[in-house]
Design a protein around this motif. Structure first.
Motif, PDB file in Angstrom:
ATOM      1  N   ASN A  63     -21.834 -19.882 -20.171  1.00  0.00           N
ATOM      2  CA  ASN A  63     -23.010 -19.016 -20.259  1.00  0.00           C
ATOM      3  C   ASN A  63     -24.177 -19.669 -19.540  1.00  0.00           C
ATOM      4  O   ASN A  63     -24.323 -20.898 -19.559  1.00  0.00           O
ATOM      5  CB  ASN A  63     -23.387 -18.759 -21.722  1.00  0.00           C
ATOM      6  CG  ASN A  63     -22.395 -17.855 -22.434  1.00  0.00           C
ATOM      7  OD1 ASN A  63     -22.528 -16.641 -22.430  1.00  0.00           O
ATOM      8  ND2 ASN A  63     -21.375 -18.450 -23.042  1.00  0.00           N
ATOM      9  N   GLN A  64     -25.014 -18.853 -18.911  1.00  0.00           N
ATOM     10  CA  GLN A  64     -26.161 -19.351 -18.167  1.00  0.00           C
ATOM     11  C   GLN A  64     -27.359 -18.447 -18.415  1.00  0.00           C
ATOM     12  O   GLN A  64     -27.207 -17.231 -18.557  1.00  0.00           O
ATOM     13  CB  GLN A  64     -25.847 -19.422 -16.668  1.00  0.00           C
ATOM     14  CG  GLN A  64     -26.949 -20.080 -15.826  1.00  0.00           C
ATOM     15  CD  GLN A  64     -26.517 -20.273 -14.380  1.00  0.00           C
ATOM     16  OE1 GLN A  64     -25.606 -19.598 -13.900  1.00  0.00           O
ATOM     17  NE2 GLN A  64     -27.151 -21.185 -13.664  1.00  0.00           N
ATOM     18  N   TRP A  65     -28.554 -19.027 -18.476  1.00  0.00           N
ATOM     19  CA  TRP A  65     -29.763 -18.232 -18.704  1.00  0.00           C
ATOM     20  C   TRP A  65     -30.980 -19.012 -18.202  1.00  0.00           C
ATOM     21  O   TRP A  65     -30.896 -20.212 -17.920  1.00  0.00           O
ATOM     22  CB  TRP A  65     -29.915 -17.905 -20.192  1.00  0.00           C
ATOM     23  CG  TRP A  65     -30.126 -19.100 -21.081  1.00  0.00           C
ATOM     24  CD1 TRP A  65     -31.314 -19.690 -21.429  1.00  0.00           C
ATOM     25  CD2 TRP A  65     -29.101 -19.897 -21.701  1.00  0.00           C
ATOM     26  NE1 TRP A  65     -31.092 -20.774 -22.240  1.00  0.00           N
ATOM     27  CE2 TRP A  65     -29.761 -20.920 -22.428  1.00  0.00           C
ATOM     28  CE3 TRP A  65     -27.717 -19.827 -21.729  1.00  0.00           C
ATOM     29  CZ2 TRP A  65     -29.065 -21.884 -23.158  1.00  0.00           C
ATOM     30  CZ3 TRP A  65     -27.014 -20.785 -22.470  1.00  0.00           C
ATOM     31  CH2 TRP A  65     -27.689 -21.788 -23.175  1.00  0.00           C
ATOM     32  N   ALA A  66     -32.122 -18.319 -18.103  1.00  0.00           N
ATOM     33  CA  ALA A  66     -33.379 -18.938 -17.693  1.00  0.00           C
ATOM     34  C   ALA A  66     -34.030 -19.614 -18.899  1.00  0.00           C
ATOM     35  O   ALA A  66     -34.036 -19.067 -20.006  1.00  0.00           O
ATOM     36  CB  ALA A  66     -34.318 -17.888 -17.103  1.00  0.00           C
ATOM     37  N   ARG A  69     -28.478 -20.491 -30.775  1.00  0.00           N
ATOM     38  CA  ARG A  69     -29.755 -20.827 -30.130  1.00  0.00           C
ATOM     39  C   ARG A  69     -29.803 -22.314 -29.816  1.00  0.00           C
ATOM     40  O   ARG A  69     -29.352 -23.148 -30.606  1.00  0.00           O
ATOM     41  CB  ARG A  69     -30.928 -20.423 -31.024  1.00  0.00           C
ATOM     42  CG  ARG A  69     -31.161 -18.912 -30.993  1.00  0.00           C
ATOM     43  CD  ARG A  69     -32.338 -18.466 -31.814  1.00  0.00           C
ATOM     44  NE  ARG A  69     -32.579 -17.024 -31.641  1.00  0.00           N
ATOM     45  CZ  ARG A  69     -33.374 -16.310 -32.416  1.00  0.00           C
ATOM     46  NH1 ARG A  69     -34.029 -16.889 -33.420  1.00  0.00           N
ATOM     47  NH2 ARG A  69     -33.532 -15.018 -32.181  1.00  0.00           N
ATOM     48  N   GLY A  93     -33.545 -20.993 -25.506  1.00  0.00           N
ATOM     49  CA  GLY A  93     -32.676 -19.892 -25.121  1.00  0.00           C
ATOM     50  C   GLY A  93     -31.565 -19.665 -26.130  1.00  0.00           C
ATOM     51  O   GLY A  93     -31.375 -20.446 -27.077  1.00  0.00           O
ATOM     52  N   GLU A  94     -30.818 -18.579 -25.923  1.00  0.00           N
ATOM     53  CA  GLU A  94     -29.740 -18.216 -26.836  1.00  0.00           C
ATOM     54  C   GLU A  94     -28.568 -17.629 -26.067  1.00  0.00           C
ATOM     55  O   GLU A  94     -28.708 -17.170 -24.924  1.00  0.00           O
ATOM     56  CB  GLU A  94     -30.245 -17.210 -27.875  1.00  0.00           C
ATOM     57  CG  GLU A  94     -30.747 -15.909 -27.292  1.00  0.00           C
ATOM     58  CD  GLU A  94     -31.382 -15.005 -28.333  1.00  0.00           C
ATOM     59  OE1 GLU A  94     -32.017 -15.535 -29.268  1.00  0.00           O
ATOM     60  OE2 GLU A  94     -31.256 -13.764 -28.211  1.00  0.00           O
ATOM     61  N   PHE A  95     -27.388 -17.635 -26.695  1.00  0.00           N
ATOM     62  CA  PHE A  95     -26.178 -17.111 -26.058  1.00  0.00           C
ATOM     63  C   PHE A  95     -25.182 -16.757 -27.146  1.00  0.00           C
ATOM     64  O   PHE A  95     -25.321 -17.160 -28.316  1.00  0.00           O
ATOM     65  CB  PHE A  95     -25.586 -18.141 -25.089  1.00  0.00           C
ATOM     66  CG  PHE A  95     -25.080 -19.395 -25.755  1.00  0.00           C
ATOM     67  CD1 PHE A  95     -23.731 -19.552 -26.042  1.00  0.00           C
ATOM     68  CD2 PHE A  95     -25.947 -20.422 -26.107  1.00  0.00           C
ATOM     69  CE1 PHE A  95     -23.253 -20.700 -26.656  1.00  0.00           C
ATOM     70  CE2 PHE A  95     -25.483 -21.580 -26.731  1.00  0.00           C
ATOM     71  CZ  PHE A  95     -24.134 -21.715 -27.000  1.00  0.00           C
ATOM     72  N   THR A 144     -33.163 -23.385 -15.317  1.00  0.00           N
ATOM     73  CA  THR A 144     -32.029 -22.674 -15.914  1.00  0.00           C
ATOM     74  C   THR A 144     -31.196 -23.641 -16.737  1.00  0.00           C
ATOM     75  O   THR A 144     -31.234 -24.864 -16.534  1.00  0.00           O
ATOM     76  CB  THR A 144     -31.137 -22.025 -14.838  1.00  0.00           C
ATOM     77  OG1 THR A 144     -30.650 -23.042 -13.948  1.00  0.00           O
ATOM     78  CG2 THR A 144     -31.897 -20.968 -14.061  1.00  0.00           C
ATOM     79  N   LEU A 184     -27.096 -24.058 -18.160  1.00  0.00           N
ATOM     80  CA  LEU A 184     -25.715 -23.610 -18.062  1.00  0.00           C
ATOM     81  C   LEU A 184     -24.907 -24.415 -19.073  1.00  0.00           C
ATOM     82  O   LEU A 184     -24.973 -25.649 -19.081  1.00  0.00           O
ATOM     83  CB  LEU A 184     -25.177 -23.808 -16.655  1.00  0.00           C
ATOM     84  CG  LEU A 184     -23.757 -23.307 -16.366  1.00  0.00           C
ATOM     85  CD1 LEU A 184     -23.635 -22.870 -14.912  1.00  0.00           C
ATOM     86  CD2 LEU A 184     -22.702 -24.384 -16.660  1.00  0.00           C
TER      87      LEU A 184
END
Length: 268
Positions: free
Chosen positions: A229-232, A205, A218-220, A187, A189
């Protein structure tokens, strides 16, 4: 004289020191390390900067639709009696003459005045109930925000995680960010500061600049200028040995190929 090695939990104690969650003995131990080990002082400064840049929590959520109307309706139903109209009857008379209220200045006031006064009291109760409902919701939001913030700060102290500091480029010179990559959970963060939100058609991105072309990580799109923001992570390369991290602005429906403006980057 060489200082003894730091214990394995020194980063966890350092996070507790930032959160003011240590015993007196543990705090004294951390302060002793600060004098002995330059890396402890450096890590403390980074954690304190992260803590200071974190937003208080999620954007305040508006109360559920109809909360005000339901509160008022419930208060009115509980306290205002239903007025039953009096049965129509003949006007009072004396010796065949109709009597009017102006002839009796000392008579009791009309019931309508009492109802208006009672209605005002009930509306005051309703306003108080509404204020209490808002206060309860805000307290719940702040408690959740505090738990999330503590979890973020604690995650920055984990030794296996990779930490990157990103600075703004000419496109966004005021922006900066701290990026945490967790190889175990795969992940990412990111805590961004002074990075403006984008429209729905655009995203930020993240790219890892490895040996060849940049790898999409990843993107946010932050909700506010200061956000978390957090993502896989979509690719294992993003959590490999330290690489240079880049952030660009792209169209949300474009393929994962860097084509937009470079807004932030870590040291190469």
């Amino acid at each position: 004289m060489t200082s003894p090695p730091l214990p394995e939990n020194w980063r966890s104690l350092l996070a507790g020191y930032v959160l003011d969650d240590l015993t007196a003995e543990e705090a004294a131990q951390v302060e002793q390390w600060l004098e002995q080990y330059p890396e402890v002082a450096t890590e403390l400064a980074a954690l304190q900067a992260t803590w200071g840049s974190l937003a208080l929590g999620p954007t305040p959520v508006a109360p559920p639709p109809g909360l005000r109307d339901r509160t008022l309706a419930a208060a009115l139903a509980a306290a205002v009696p239903v007025a039953v109209p009096a049965a129509a009857g003949p006007e009072p008379t004396i010796a065949g003459e109709t009597l009017v209220p102006s002839q009796f200045p000392n008579a009791a006031p009309a019931p309508r005045r009492f109802l208006w006064a009672q209605l005002g009291l009930v509306l005051g109760w309703a306003a108080t109930a509404l204020a209490l409902a808002f206060a309860l919701q805000e307290n719940q939001r702040l408690r959740l925000a505090l738990r999330q913030t503590e979890a973020v700060v604690a995650s920055f102290s984990q030794p296996a995680n990779r930490l990157y500091t990103l600075a703004g480029t000419e496109a966004e010179p005021q922006a900066n960010a701290r990026l945490l990559v967790n190889p175990a959970d795969q992940t990412a963060l990111i805590v961004t500061t002074d990075l403006p939100p984008l429209s729905e058609e655009q995203v930020y991105r993240l790219w890892a600049l490895a040996d060849s072309a940049p790898v999409f990580c990843g993107e946010f799109n932050p909700a506010t200028a200061e956000a978390t923001n957090q993502w896989a992570l979509p690719d294992a390369v993003c959590s490999d040995a330290p690489v240079q991290m880049l952030i660009t602005t792209e169209r949300a429906d474009d393929p994962p190929i860097p084509a937009g403006n470079l807004v932030m980057q870590s040291e190469g």
